[in-house]
Design a protein around this motif. Structure first.
Motif, mmCIF file in Angstrom:
data_model
loop_
_atom_site.group_PDB
_atom_site.id
_atom_site.type_symbol
_atom_site.label_atom_id
_atom_site.label_comp_id
_atom_site.label_asym_id
_atom_site.label_seq_id
_atom_site.Cartn_x
_atom_site.Cartn_y
_atom_site.Cartn_z
ATOM 1 N N ALA A 112 0.834 -1.210 0.000
ATOM 2 C CA ALA A 112 0.000 0.000 0.000
ATOM 3 C C ALA A 112 0.866 1.257 0.000
ATOM 4 O O ALA A 112 0.588 2.219 -0.728
ATOM 5 C CB ALA A 112 -0.939 0.001 1.196
ATOM 6 N N THR A 113 1.935 1.250 0.787
ATOM 7 C CA THR A 113 2.850 2.401 0.830
ATOM 8 C C THR A 113 3.563 2.553 -0.500
ATOM 9 O O THR A 113 3.717 3.672 -1.004
ATOM 10 C CB THR A 113 3.860 2.244 1.981
ATOM 11 N N ALA A 114 3.978 1.446 -1.095
ATOM 12 C CA ALA A 114 4.662 1.497 -2.393
ATOM 13 C C ALA A 114 3.746 2.113 -3.445
ATOM 14 O O ALA A 114 4.172 2.966 -4.225
ATOM 15 C CB ALA A 114 5.089 0.089 -2.816
ATOM 16 N N LYS A 115 2.490 1.703 -3.448
ATOM 17 C CA LYS A 115 1.531 2.246 -4.420
ATOM 18 C C LYS A 115 1.323 3.740 -4.191
ATOM 19 O O LYS A 115 1.320 4.531 -5.140
ATOM 20 C CB LYS A 115 0.199 1.500 -4.319
ATOM 21 N N GLU A 116 1.185 4.142 -2.938
ATOM 22 C CA GLU A 116 0.986 5.560 -2.619
ATOM 23 C C GLU A 116 2.201 6.400 -3.025
ATOM 24 O O GLU A 116 2.056 7.473 -3.611
ATOM 25 C CB GLU A 116 0.725 5.711 -1.121
ATOM 26 N N LEU A 117 3.400 5.904 -2.749
ATOM 27 C CA LEU A 117 4.618 6.630 -3.119
ATOM 28 C C LEU A 117 4.746 6.744 -4.634
ATOM 29 O O LEU A 117 5.099 7.803 -5.162
ATOM 30 C CB LEU A 117 5.848 5.943 -2.526
ATOM 31 N N ALA A 118 4.451 5.653 -5.342
ATOM 32 C CA ALA A 118 4.551 5.675 -6.808
ATOM 33 C C ALA A 118 3.553 6.667 -7.397
ATOM 34 O O ALA A 118 3.886 7.428 -8.311
ATOM 35 C CB ALA A 118 4.323 4.274 -7.376
ATOM 36 N N GLU A 119 2.334 6.691 -6.867
ATOM 37 C CA GLU A 119 1.320 7.624 -7.371
ATOM 38 C C GLU A 119 1.707 9.071 -7.084
ATOM 39 O O GLU A 119 1.520 9.950 -7.930
ATOM 40 C CB GLU A 119 -0.045 7.288 -6.780
ATOM 41 N N LYS A 120 2.292 9.330 -5.918
ATOM 42 C CA LYS A 120 2.747 10.685 -5.598
ATOM 43 C C LYS A 120 3.928 11.082 -6.488
ATOM 44 O O LYS A 120 4.009 12.226 -6.931
ATOM 45 C CB LYS A 120 3.123 10.796 -4.122
ATOM 46 N N ALA A 121 4.833 10.151 -6.738
ATOM 47 C CA ALA A 121 5.969 10.432 -7.625
ATOM 48 C C ALA A 121 5.470 10.757 -9.027
ATOM 49 O O ALA A 121 6.031 11.615 -9.714
ATOM 50 C CB ALA A 121 6.927 9.237 -7.658
ATOM 51 N N HIS A 122 4.404 10.096 -9.439
ATOM 52 C CA HIS A 122 3.809 10.337 -10.762
ATOM 53 C C HIS A 122 3.249 11.758 -10.867
ATOM 54 O O HIS A 122 3.194 12.332 -11.949
ATOM 55 C CB HIS A 122 2.734 9.289 -11.019
ATOM 56 N N GLU A 123 2.850 12.335 -9.752
ATOM 57 C CA GLU A 123 2.364 13.725 -9.737
ATOM 58 C C GLU A 123 3.524 14.724 -9.741
ATOM 59 O O GLU A 123 3.369 15.851 -10.207
ATOM 60 C CB GLU A 123 1.476 13.964 -8.507
ATOM 61 N N VAL A 124 4.686 14.331 -9.225
ATOM 62 C CA VAL A 124 5.841 15.216 -9.071
ATOM 63 C C VAL A 124 6.778 15.171 -10.283
ATOM 64 O O VAL A 124 7.354 16.185 -10.676
ATOM 65 C CB VAL A 124 6.628 14.836 -7.785
ATOM 66 N N CYS A 125 6.945 14.018 -10.880
ATOM 67 C CA CYS A 125 7.934 13.802 -11.948
ATOM 68 C C CYS A 125 7.675 14.698 -13.161
ATOM 69 O O CYS A 125 6.569 14.710 -13.714
ATOM 70 C CB CYS A 125 7.891 12.334 -12.371
ATOM 71 N N PRO A 126 8.684 15.445 -13.607
ATOM 72 C CA PRO A 126 8.522 16.299 -14.779
ATOM 73 C C PRO A 126 8.128 15.528 -16.056
ATOM 74 O O PRO A 126 7.345 16.022 -16.859
ATOM 75 C CB PRO A 126 9.891 16.962 -14.959
ATOM 76 N N TYR A 127 8.649 14.323 -16.228
ATOM 77 C CA TYR A 127 8.279 13.530 -17.408
ATOM 78 C C TYR A 127 6.795 13.153 -17.328
ATOM 79 O O TYR A 127 6.084 13.202 -18.323
ATOM 80 C CB TYR A 127 9.126 12.255 -17.510
ATOM 81 N N SER A 128 6.348 12.760 -16.139
ATOM 82 C CA SER A 128 4.937 12.415 -15.972
ATOM 83 C C SER A 128 4.062 13.633 -16.242
ATOM 84 O O SER A 128 3.016 13.520 -16.888
ATOM 85 C CB SER A 128 4.681 11.895 -14.556
ATOM 86 N N ASN A 129 4.481 14.787 -15.743
ATOM 87 C CA ASN A 129 3.713 16.002 -15.978
ATOM 88 C C ASN A 129 3.696 16.382 -17.457
ATOM 89 O O ASN A 129 2.693 16.888 -17.959
ATOM 90 C CB ASN A 129 4.255 17.153 -15.125
ATOM 91 N N ALA A 130 4.785 16.122 -18.159
ATOM 92 C CA ALA A 130 4.851 16.453 -19.583
ATOM 93 C C ALA A 130 3.997 15.520 -20.432
ATOM 94 O O ALA A 130 3.438 15.931 -21.451
ATOM 95 C CB ALA A 130 6.300 16.408 -20.078
ATOM 96 N N THR A 131 3.883 14.266 -20.007
ATOM 97 C CA THR A 131 3.149 13.287 -20.817
ATOM 98 C C THR A 131 1.676 13.182 -20.440
ATOM 99 O O THR A 131 0.877 12.689 -21.237
ATOM 100 C CB THR A 131 3.787 11.885 -20.687
ATOM 101 N N ARG A 132 1.315 13.637 -19.247
ATOM 102 C CA ARG A 132 -0.056 13.484 -18.749
ATOM 103 C C ARG A 132 -1.059 14.095 -19.732
ATOM 104 O O ARG A 132 -0.946 15.237 -20.133
ATOM 105 C CB ARG A 132 -0.200 14.136 -17.380
ATOM 106 N N GLY A 133 -2.035 13.294 -20.117
ATOM 107 C CA GLY A 133 -3.065 13.758 -21.033
ATOM 108 C C GLY A 133 -2.648 13.700 -22.494
ATOM 109 O O GLY A 133 -3.450 13.999 -23.376
ATOM 110 N N ASN A 134 -1.402 13.307 -22.758
ATOM 111 C CA ASN A 134 -0.897 13.251 -24.133
ATOM 112 C C ASN A 134 -0.679 11.832 -24.630
ATOM 113 O O ASN A 134 -0.944 11.536 -25.787
ATOM 114 C CB ASN A 134 0.432 14.012 -24.246
ATOM 115 N N ILE A 135 -0.141 10.998 -23.756
ATOM 116 C CA ILE A 135 0.103 9.608 -24.132
ATOM 117 C C ILE A 135 -0.334 8.710 -22.979
ATOM 118 O O ILE A 135 -0.425 9.141 -21.833
ATOM 119 C CB ILE A 135 1.590 9.334 -24.484
ATOM 120 N N ALA A 136 -0.549 7.456 -23.301
ATOM 121 C CA ALA A 136 -0.931 6.479 -22.284
ATOM 122 C C ALA A 136 0.293 6.123 -21.445
ATOM 123 O O ALA A 136 1.318 5.685 -21.975
ATOM 124 C CB ALA A 136 -1.494 5.229 -22.929
ATOM 125 N N VAL A 137 0.200 6.342 -20.116
ATOM 126 C CA VAL A 137 1.246 5.965 -19.185
ATOM 127 C C VAL A 137 0.631 5.025 -18.159
ATOM 128 O O VAL A 137 -0.277 5.400 -17.427
ATOM 129 C CB VAL A 137 1.877 7.182 -18.483
#
Length: 142
Positions: A112-137
């Motif tokens: 559960a902690t691993a999932k929460e950390l990964a989801e939070k990292a996905h909100e912080v990561c510049p690559y995730s922010n750049a791809t969000r809404g543009n490609i399937a991640v």
């Protein structure tokens, strides 16, 4: 979609010669690689390719974002790994597009902690922010 505003702290500069069948180098000389299309796309596969470079950048960036959120949560992410798989294929419109699969392994925390950390990292990561809404991640905790 709103374009995010960024206070730029660093700018990377790279130049490609001959596209997918040539060379890519950074202005500081730290990156200088031969690029070739993969065999799966009819190329020699002798060099690296843009998708491998993107996967390397995304996985490293996401790993750093994971460290940021782990420090905030006082969680132990030592020994963690992030594997990025970048797919390239044709779009319905006839062009080309990318897909990304991020596999995150954090052995020193519960699932559960691993999932929460990964989801939070996905909100912080510049690559995730750049791809969000543009490609399937696809984000998976393994």
């Amino acid at each position: 979609m709103t374009i995010q505003s960024v206070d730029v702290m660093y700018t990377a500069v790279a130049t490609a010669e001959n596209g997918r069948d040539g060379r890519v180098s950074s202005d500081d000389g730290k990156l200088d690689v031969v690029v070739n299309p993969p065999k799966e796309m009819g190329g020699s596969g002798a060099g690296t390719n843009p998708e491998q470079l993107f996967a390397a950048g995304y996985s490293a960036c996401f790993q750093s974002a994971l460290g940021v959120v782990a420090r905030q949560a006082k969680a132990d992410v030592s020994g963690s790994r992030v594997t990025a798989k970048v797919g390239l294929g044709k779009t319905e419109a006839g062009g080309f597009g990318l897909t990304v699969e991020l596999a995150v392994s954090i052995p020193n925390v519960d699932d559960a902690t691993a999932k929460e950390l990964a989801e939070k990292a996905h909100e912080v990561c510049p690559y995730s922010n750049a791809t969000r809404g543009n490609i399937a991640v696809q984000l998976t905790v393994v």
